[in-house]
Design a protein around this motif. Structure first.
Motif, short mmCIF file in Angstrom:
data_model
loop_
_atom_site.label_atom_id
_atom_site.label_comp_id
_atom_site.label_asym_id
_atom_site.label_seq_id
_atom_site.Cartn_x
_atom_site.Cartn_y
_atom_site.Cartn_z
N UNK A 46 0.81 -1.22 0.00
CA UNK A 46 0.00 0.00 0.00
C UNK A 46 0.84 1.26 0.00
N UNK A 47 2.04 1.19 0.59
CA UNK A 47 2.87 2.40 0.69
C UNK A 47 3.53 2.77 -0.62
N UNK A 48 3.42 1.92 -1.63
CA UNK A 48 3.91 2.27 -2.96
C UNK A 48 2.87 3.07 -3.74
N UNK A 49 1.66 3.18 -3.20
CA UNK A 49 0.60 3.91 -3.89
C UNK A 49 0.66 5.39 -3.54
N UNK A 50 0.03 6.20 -4.37
CA UNK A 50 -0.07 7.62 -4.08
C UNK A 50 -0.97 7.88 -2.89
N UNK A 51 -0.91 9.08 -2.36
CA UNK A 51 -1.67 9.41 -1.15
C UNK A 51 -3.17 9.29 -1.37
N UNK A 52 -3.66 9.79 -2.51
CA UNK A 52 -5.10 9.69 -2.78
C UNK A 52 -5.52 8.22 -2.90
N UNK A 53 -4.66 7.43 -3.53
CA UNK A 53 -4.97 6.00 -3.66
C UNK A 53 -5.09 5.35 -2.29
N UNK A 54 -4.13 5.64 -1.42
CA UNK A 54 -4.14 5.06 -0.09
C UNK A 54 -5.37 5.51 0.70
N UNK A 55 -5.71 6.80 0.60
CA UNK A 55 -6.85 7.32 1.34
C UNK A 55 -8.14 6.62 0.93
N UNK A 112 -9.37 -7.10 5.48
CA UNK A 112 -10.44 -6.42 4.77
C UNK A 112 -11.00 -7.35 3.70
N UNK A 113 -12.32 -7.34 3.52
CA UNK A 113 -12.88 -8.09 2.40
C UNK A 113 -12.51 -7.37 1.12
N UNK A 114 -11.69 -8.00 0.31
CA UNK A 114 -11.21 -7.38 -0.92
C UNK A 114 -12.23 -7.50 -2.03
N UNK A 115 -13.00 -8.59 -2.01
CA UNK A 115 -13.98 -8.77 -3.06
C UNK A 115 -14.63 -10.13 -2.96
N UNK A 116 -15.70 -10.29 -3.70
CA UNK A 116 -16.42 -11.55 -3.74
C UNK A 116 -16.29 -12.22 -5.09
N UNK A 117 -16.47 -13.52 -5.11
CA UNK A 117 -16.50 -14.27 -6.35
C UNK A 117 -17.79 -15.07 -6.38
N UNK A 118 -18.30 -15.39 -7.57
CA UNK A 118 -19.53 -16.18 -7.63
C UNK A 118 -19.28 -17.61 -7.20
N UNK A 151 -6.17 -3.85 -6.41
CA UNK A 151 -5.88 -2.57 -5.77
C UNK A 151 -4.45 -2.49 -5.24
N UNK A 152 -3.77 -3.63 -5.17
CA UNK A 152 -2.36 -3.69 -4.78
C UNK A 152 -2.09 -3.07 -3.41
N UNK A 153 -3.01 -3.31 -2.49
CA UNK A 153 -2.83 -2.78 -1.14
C UNK A 153 -2.56 -3.87 -0.11
N UNK A 154 -2.53 -5.12 -0.54
CA UNK A 154 -2.47 -6.23 0.42
C UNK A 154 -1.09 -6.88 0.47
N UNK A 155 -0.77 -7.39 1.65
CA UNK A 155 0.49 -8.10 1.85
C UNK A 155 0.28 -9.62 1.91
N UNK A 156 -0.97 -10.04 2.02
CA UNK A 156 -1.32 -11.46 2.03
C UNK A 156 -2.79 -11.55 1.66
N UNK A 157 -3.22 -12.76 1.33
CA UNK A 157 -4.64 -12.96 1.00
C UNK A 157 -5.10 -14.30 1.56
N UNK A 177 -1.44 -13.49 -8.56
CA UNK A 177 -0.83 -12.62 -7.56
C UNK A 177 0.09 -13.48 -6.68
N UNK A 178 0.91 -14.29 -7.34
CA UNK A 178 1.69 -15.29 -6.64
C UNK A 178 2.78 -14.74 -5.75
N UNK A 179 3.02 -13.43 -5.79
CA UNK A 179 3.98 -12.84 -4.85
C UNK A 179 3.39 -12.68 -3.46
N UNK A 180 2.07 -12.86 -3.34
CA UNK A 180 1.42 -12.76 -2.03
C UNK A 180 1.31 -14.14 -1.39
N UNK A 181 1.49 -14.24 -0.09
CA UNK A 181 1.11 -15.49 0.59
C UNK A 181 -0.39 -15.73 0.42
N UNK A 182 -0.77 -16.98 0.31
CA UNK A 182 -2.17 -17.35 0.14
C UNK A 182 -2.50 -18.48 1.09
#
Length: 614
Positions: A46-55, A112-118, A151-157, A177-182
Motif C-alpha cells: 500500500x505504501x507504494x501507492x499515491x496518497x489519494x490512492x491510499x486514502x 479487509x474483504x477485498x472482493x467476492x467471487x460467484x 488494488x495492490x494494497x495487500x500483503x497477504x490474501x 498474484x503469486x507474490x502474495x502469501x495465500x
C-alpha cells in the motif's frame, strides 16, 4: 532424497514424473517466478501507492485499522470470499470476515474483504441449462479474484471457497498474484444425513418408475440437509484434500464441520498464519513459489490415493498452468500406476467424508503416502518447509486453545481407509485412455473389475435428454456403449452429465454390457458404470467421436488404457464427421454472455481453460 524419517527414498516413478514436468515447464516456470519476484519488490504494497490512492483504500475503516494502514508497518490481508447464503457449503462463510478481522487485529494486522467471487452449485444446475456455465464459472472466479486483488494494497490474501469450480478458480487467481502469501480456509462438510448408497438406490428406483417424485425429493432432502459441503467425495471435497496435501490449508482443516469451536479456532489461526508469512517479516512464503512442480505432483498422488474427482484432470492442469507449470494427462496416468487406493468414500464406497475423517482422514493418508515414498516430503507449505506437519490433526485444549497432535496410527475403519501396505487396490482410481477415438479419462475405482473392459455397439446421442427419452421409451434394453457427444467445452461449456447415471445403472443391473463415451464431464457422479469422459478432440472440433454411427463396435479397455472404434480403417478414414445444431445451447440463462469463452477455450487435456500459459 530424505523424507523426514518416513521413507529412505522417493518412489522412482514419482521422481521421474516430477523431473519430466520440471523439464517441460522450464521456460514458462522461470518467466513466472521472475514476474512474481519483481511484484514482491515493493513492500508494504500500500505504501507504494499515491496518497489519494491510499486514502481511498482505508476511508471506510475504523480508527485503529485506519491508523495502522496509514502509518503502521503491520500487514494488510485481503479476504476473497465466495460467501452466499443459498448454497450450503458457502453459507458458513457469512461469519468468517469478522472472525478474520479480530484475529488480524490480535497480531497487529488488518483484514479487509477485498472482493467476492460467484459460487454456483452443480447440484442445483445438473440437467439444466445453467450447467453449461459451470466450467466457465472457474474462469469468472479467477478473473473476479484478480479484480479483488488489483488494488495492490495487500500483503497477504486468504481465500474462502470450497466447491467444484470455486477452489480451482481461486487458485488460478491467487497464482496471478503469486507474490502474495495465500491461505485457503474451508467451511467443512455438513453432518451426515441419509446414507449415500440409500440415496443412490432411491434415484435408481425413480429412474425405473418404481417410486414417485415425492419419495425422491424426501431422500434428496435428507441427504442435503444443512450447512457445509455435500458429504460424498465429489469435486468439492476433493478440492479440500488437495488444498491440504498441497500445503494451502492448515493441517487437518479440511473436514471439520461448520459452526463448531474447532472450526472457528482453525479460521482464526489461518488468518494469523497468513499475516506471519508476508514479505514484511522473515518467514516470507509467496504462494507462487510454494506451489511448485513437487506440490502439484503431491496433489495428483493424493487424487489417485483417495479416488478423487475426475474434474481434477482438468482443474489441476489449469491451476498449474497459472504458475507456469505444464501438466499432462500422461503424468496422471504414470502416477496412477504406482499410487495405491487408500480410501473408499462414496461413490467409491458407502462411507461419506465424515466417516473418512473419523477414520483418520487426510493426515492419515499423507502419513501413509510419505511412508511409502510417494510424496515429496520436502515441499514448502504455509507452515514452512516439510510435509510432516500435515500428518497431525487439530484439537482444542481444555482452555479452548488450538493445538495439533499426532494423527491416527491406524485406520479407525478399514472399510473406509487403509494403509499403503494393504490398500483397496494397488493402483489409483483414475486411468487415461488413448486410441482411435482420441484421449479420455475414466474413474475406475468405483467400477467392478469385470467391467473394466467393455466391447459393445454404439448408440449415439447429442444430449443427455435424448438418451433419457430413449430409456423411457424402452429402446435401450441391450448391450451398448452410449456415445453422448457435442458436450465439450467449445460446444456448450462441457456440462456435467449427472442424469445419465441412473438409467445406465438400471441397464447395467439388468445384466447388459453398458458404458459411456462422451466429450462432456461427470465429476463426482462417476460411479459404477464405466465412463470414458473428457474425450478430446471434442466433436465440435471434428474429433473422432463425431464420426461414430449407431452400431459401430467400440472397445473401452481401462486395463490397457485403450479407447477404440472397431470399424475397418478404410471405411473409418472416409467417413465424414457429424454436425449438430447448437444454437439452442448458446442463448438463455446467460449463455449468450459466454460466447467469448466458448470461442477461446482450449481442449480438455490442457485444462479446458480460456487462459494462455504464462
Amino acid at each position: 532424497m530424505s523424507t523426514n524419517g518416513y521413507a529412505p527414498s522417493l518412489n522412482e516413478r514419482v521422481g521421474e514424473v516430477t523431473e519430466r514436468i520440471v523439464r517441460r515447464s522450464a521456460d514458462t516456470r522461470w518467466r513466472y517466478l521472475d514476474r512474481i519476484k519483481e511484484a514482491a519488490a515493493r513492500k508494504p504494497q500500500r505504501q507504494a501507492l499515491g496518497c489519494a490512492n491510499q486514502a481511498h483504500g482505508f476511508a471506510a475503516c475504523g480508527p485503529s485499522d485506519k491508523a495502522m494502514l496509514r502509518a503502521g508497518q503491520g500487514a494488510s490481508m485481503g479476504i476473497v470470499t465466495a460467501y452466499n447464503d443459498m448454497l450450503s457449503a458457502h453459507r458458513p462463510y457469512e461469519r468468517y470476515p469478522e472472525l478474520l478481522r479480530e484475529a488480524a487485529r490480535d497480531v497487529g494486522g488488518v483484514a479487509l474483504v477485498a472482493g467476492g467471487v460467484p459460487a454456483m452449485c452443480d447440484g442445483i444446475t445438473q440437467g439444466e441449462a445453467g450447467m453449461e456455465l459451470s466450467l466457465f464459472s472457474r474462469e469468472v472466479i479467477a478473473l473476479s479474484t484478480a479484480v479483488a486483488l488489483s488494488h495492490q494494497t495487500f500483503d497477504a490474501a486468504v481465500f474462502l471457497g470450497i466447491c467444484d469450480k470455486i477452489v480451482p478458480g481461486l487458485v488460478i487467481g491467487a497464482l496471478s498474484f503469486g507474490h502474495l502469501p495465500a491461505v485457503f480456509i474451508p467451511s467443512g462438510p455438513m453432518t451426515s444425513g441419509l446414507p449415500n448408497n440409500e440415496k443412490s438406490r432411491i434415484r435408481q428406483l425413480y429412474a425405473e418408475g418404481k417410486v414417485g417424485r415425492d419419495a425422491l425429493l424426501e431422500a434428496e432432502s435428507q441427504s442435503y440437509h444443512g450447512p457445509g459441503t455435500c458429504t460424498f467425495y465429489g469435486t468439492a471435497n476433493t478440492n479440500q484434500m488437495l488444498m491440504e496435501i498441497m500445503g494451502l490449508h492448515l493441517p487437518g482443516a479440511s473436514f471439520v464441520t461448520p459452526d463448531t469451536p474447532l472450526r472457528d479456532a482453525l479460521t482464526r489461526a489461518a488468518a494469523q498464519r497468513a499475516l506471519a508469512i508476508t514479505a514484511l517479516g522473515n518467514a516470507y512464503i509467496p504462494a507462487g513459489r510454494m506451489l511448485d512442480e513437487r506440490a502439484f505432483v503431491n496433489g495428483i498422488v493424493g487424487l489417485h490415493a483417495t479416488g478423487g474427482s475426475t474434474n481434477h484432470t482438468l482443474h489441476l492442469v489449469a491451476m498449474a498452468a497459472a504458475g507456469g507449470i505444464a501438466l499432462s494427462w500422461d503424468d496422471f496416468a504414470a502416477l496412477a500406476e504406482v499410487t495405491p487406493l487408500l480410501a473408499r468414500v462414496y461413490p467409491n464406497g458407502s462411507a461419506d467424508v465424515n466417516h473418512f475423517h473419523a477414520a483418520g482422514g487426510v493426515p492419515f493418508v499423507i502419513r501413509e503416502l510419505l511412508s511409502a515414498g510417494l510424496l515429496h516430503a520436502d515441499v514448502e507449505t504455509i507452515l514452512g518447509p516439510g510435509l510432516e506437519a500435515y500428518t497431525r490433526e487439530p484439537v482444542l485444549g481444555e482452555d479452548g486453545s488450538l493445538a495439533w497432535r499426532d494423527g491416527a496410527a491406524a485406520s479407525g475403519d478399514d472399510k473406509v481407509l487403509r494403509g499403503a501396505a494393504a490398500p483397496f487396490q494397488p493402483t489409483g482410481g483414475l486411468a487415461v485412455l488413448d486410441g482411435s477415438l482420441g484421449r479420455a479419462v475414466i474413474k475406475t475405482s468405483a467400477v467392478a473389475p469385470e467391467r473394466h473392459v467393455i466391447e459393445a455397439p454404439a448408440r449415439v446421442f447429442h444430449s443427455q435428454e435424448e438418451l433419457q427419452a430413449a430409456f423411457k421409451a424402452g429402446t435401450l434394453d441391450h448391450d451398448m456403449i452410449a456415445v453422448v457427444r457435442f458436450q465439450g467445452p467449445r460446444a456448450n461449456g462441457m456440462p456435467e452429465l449427472h442424469k445419465l447415471m441412473p438409467p445406465l445403472g438400471v441397464l447395467q443391473d439388468k445384466g447388459h454390457k453398458v458404458a459411456l463415451v462422451t466429450d462432456g464431464r461427470l465429476s463426482g457422479a462417476s460411479g459404477k458404470v464405466p465412463a470414458a469422459i473428457h474425450v478430446t478432440p471434442e466433436a465440435v472440433e471434428g474429433g473422432a467421436i463425431a464420426r461414430i454411427r449407431d452400431g459401430d463396435l467400440i472397445r473401452l479397455d481401462a486395463v490397457e488404457g485403450r479407447l477404440e472404434v472397431l470399424v475397418p480403417p478404410a471405411e473409418w478414414a472416409a467417413r465424414p464427421a457429424a454436425s449438430a445444431d447448437l444454437t439452442g445451447n448458446h442463448v438463455g440463462v446467460g449463455r449468450e454472455l459466454f460466447a467469448p469463452f466458448r470461442a477461446a477455450v482450449g481442449p480438455a487435456e490442457l485444462g479446458a481453460s480460456i487462459f494462455a500459459a504464462v
